[in-house]
Design a protein around this motif. Structure first.
Motif, PDB file in Angstrom:
ATOM      1  N   GLN A  94      17.824  56.187  -7.124  1.00 29.42           N
ATOM      2  CA  GLN A  94      16.232  55.953  -6.907  1.00 29.42           C
ATOM      3  C   GLN A  94      16.468  54.907  -8.148  1.00 29.42           C
ATOM      4  O   GLN A  94      16.795  55.240  -9.611  1.00 29.42           O
TER       5      GLN A  94
ATOM      6  N   CYS B  20       8.787  52.905 -10.972  1.00 27.24           N
ATOM      7  CA  CYS B  20       8.985  54.322  -9.958  1.00 27.24           C
ATOM      8  C   CYS B  20       9.409  55.144 -11.507  1.00 27.24           C
ATOM      9  O   CYS B  20       9.823  54.972 -12.388  1.00 27.24           O
TER      10      CYS B  20
ATOM     11  N   LEU C  33       9.958  58.964  -7.088  1.00 29.14           N
ATOM     12  CA  LEU C  33       8.883  58.297  -6.422  1.00 29.14           C
ATOM     13  C   LEU C  33       8.478  57.190  -7.043  1.00 29.14           C
ATOM     14  O   LEU C  33       8.773  56.973  -8.189  1.00 29.14           O
TER      15      LEU C  33
ATOM     16  N   ASP D 277       4.566  54.037  -2.549  1.00 24.37           N
ATOM     17  CA  ASP D 277       5.270  54.744  -1.629  1.00 24.37           C
ATOM     18  C   ASP D 277       4.026  55.298  -0.541  1.00 24.37           C
ATOM     19  O   ASP D 277       2.787  55.679  -1.197  1.00 24.37           O
TER      20      ASP D 277
ATOM     21  N   GLU E  93       7.924  58.870   1.969  1.00 23.18           N
ATOM     22  CA  GLU E  93       8.190  59.172   0.694  1.00 23.18           C
ATOM     23  C   GLU E  93       7.867  60.760   0.081  1.00 23.18           C
ATOM     24  O   GLU E  93       8.636  61.367  -0.477  1.00 23.18           O
TER      25      GLU E  93
ATOM     26  N   LYS F 211       9.471  63.927   1.028  1.00 22.20           N
ATOM     27  CA  LYS F 211      10.594  64.382   0.526  1.00 22.20           C
ATOM     28  C   LYS F 211      10.668  65.285  -0.618  1.00 22.20           C
ATOM     29  O   LYS F 211      11.761  65.591  -1.248  1.00 22.20           O
TER      30      LYS F 211
END
Length: 238
Positions: free
Chosen positions: A22, A31, A35, A39, A43, A46
């Motif tokens: 990420q 971000c 996350l 998003d 997303e 997850k």
């Protein structure tokens, strides 16, 4: 662990983003490791969210938000704000909360007629407890379409208790989020669709990321066919 080691270990823990795959920016928005602002449900699904609970306790035990029973009046209010919302997701919309169990039901809610935000949390008890706000909001390209979107992310560093460790993390945050206003109090307010960094409050050390909503968000939300139909169906005063 010594203060010096702690000061070095916490920023390194925070910056372990490459290993997780990420980046700290996606679609021009900031971000955290797991996350990004902007998003959506895919997303969000997850992440291991903490179960949402009602703030009021029954027999000294917190009630799960999803188990709350709403009155017919409260259900009508929810459905006026979220046309087509099912009964299974109404308690979450009423409480302005979400968790993993709420996401499938929220995915079926296609429109909101007022600005909104539901709060979920993950990582409690760990090194970076995180609070996330999601909103059903209109697309900038096509306001008639709405989608659940991550609009705020607030992350804390409870183990950073020394001035040295906090200063080290603050420097890392300024370097990583400078583009979004970290360390720059003169940066303009975010326009709709832009991301911004904000520092923690006085009581808890951490930081936040927020998505600009735009002053005209409410009027854009009413471009949804579901909301315009609901408004037309309301009885006129007098």
């Amino acid at each position: 662990m010594s203060i010096k080691v702690l000061a070095l270990a916490l920023p390194l823990l925070f910056l372990q983003t490459t290993a997780s795959g990420q980046e700290l920016e996606k679609r021009g928005l900031p971000c955290v490791t797991e996350l990004c602002l902007g998003d959506g449900i895919a997303e969000l699904s997850k992440i291991q969210w903490a179960p949402a609970h009602n703030a009021f306790k029954i027999n000294n035990k917190a009630e799960a938000t999803g188990s709350m029973k709403l009155s017919e009046d409260k259900l009508r209010v929810i459905k006026s704000s979220y046309p087509g919302a099912g009964a299974e997701v109404a308690p979450y919309l009423h409480a302005n909360q979400f968790d993993a169990a709420a996401l499938p039901g929220l995915a079926k809610v296609a429109a909101a007629c007022h600005s909104n935000e539901l709060i979920g949390t993950y990582g409690a008890g760990g090194s970076t407890p995180t609070r996330v706000g999601i909103s059903l909001m209109p697309s900038l390209a096509d306001p008639s379409r709405q989608a659940w979107t991550v609009t705020t992310i607030v992350r804390e560093f409870p183990s950073a208790v020394s001035n040295e460790s906090r200063a080290e993390i603050s420097n890392q945050l300024k370097a990583r989020y400078a583009k979004f206003g970290a360390g720059n109090s003169d940066m303009d307010m975010a326009k709709a669709g832009e991301g911004r960094f904000f520092p923690s409050g006085m009581t808890r050390f951490g930081f936040g990321l927020s998505l600009g909503r735009g002053a005209d968000e409410e009027s854009r939300m009413n471009k949804s066919a579901a909301c315009s139909s609901a408004a037309a169906d309301k009885p006129k005063a007098g």
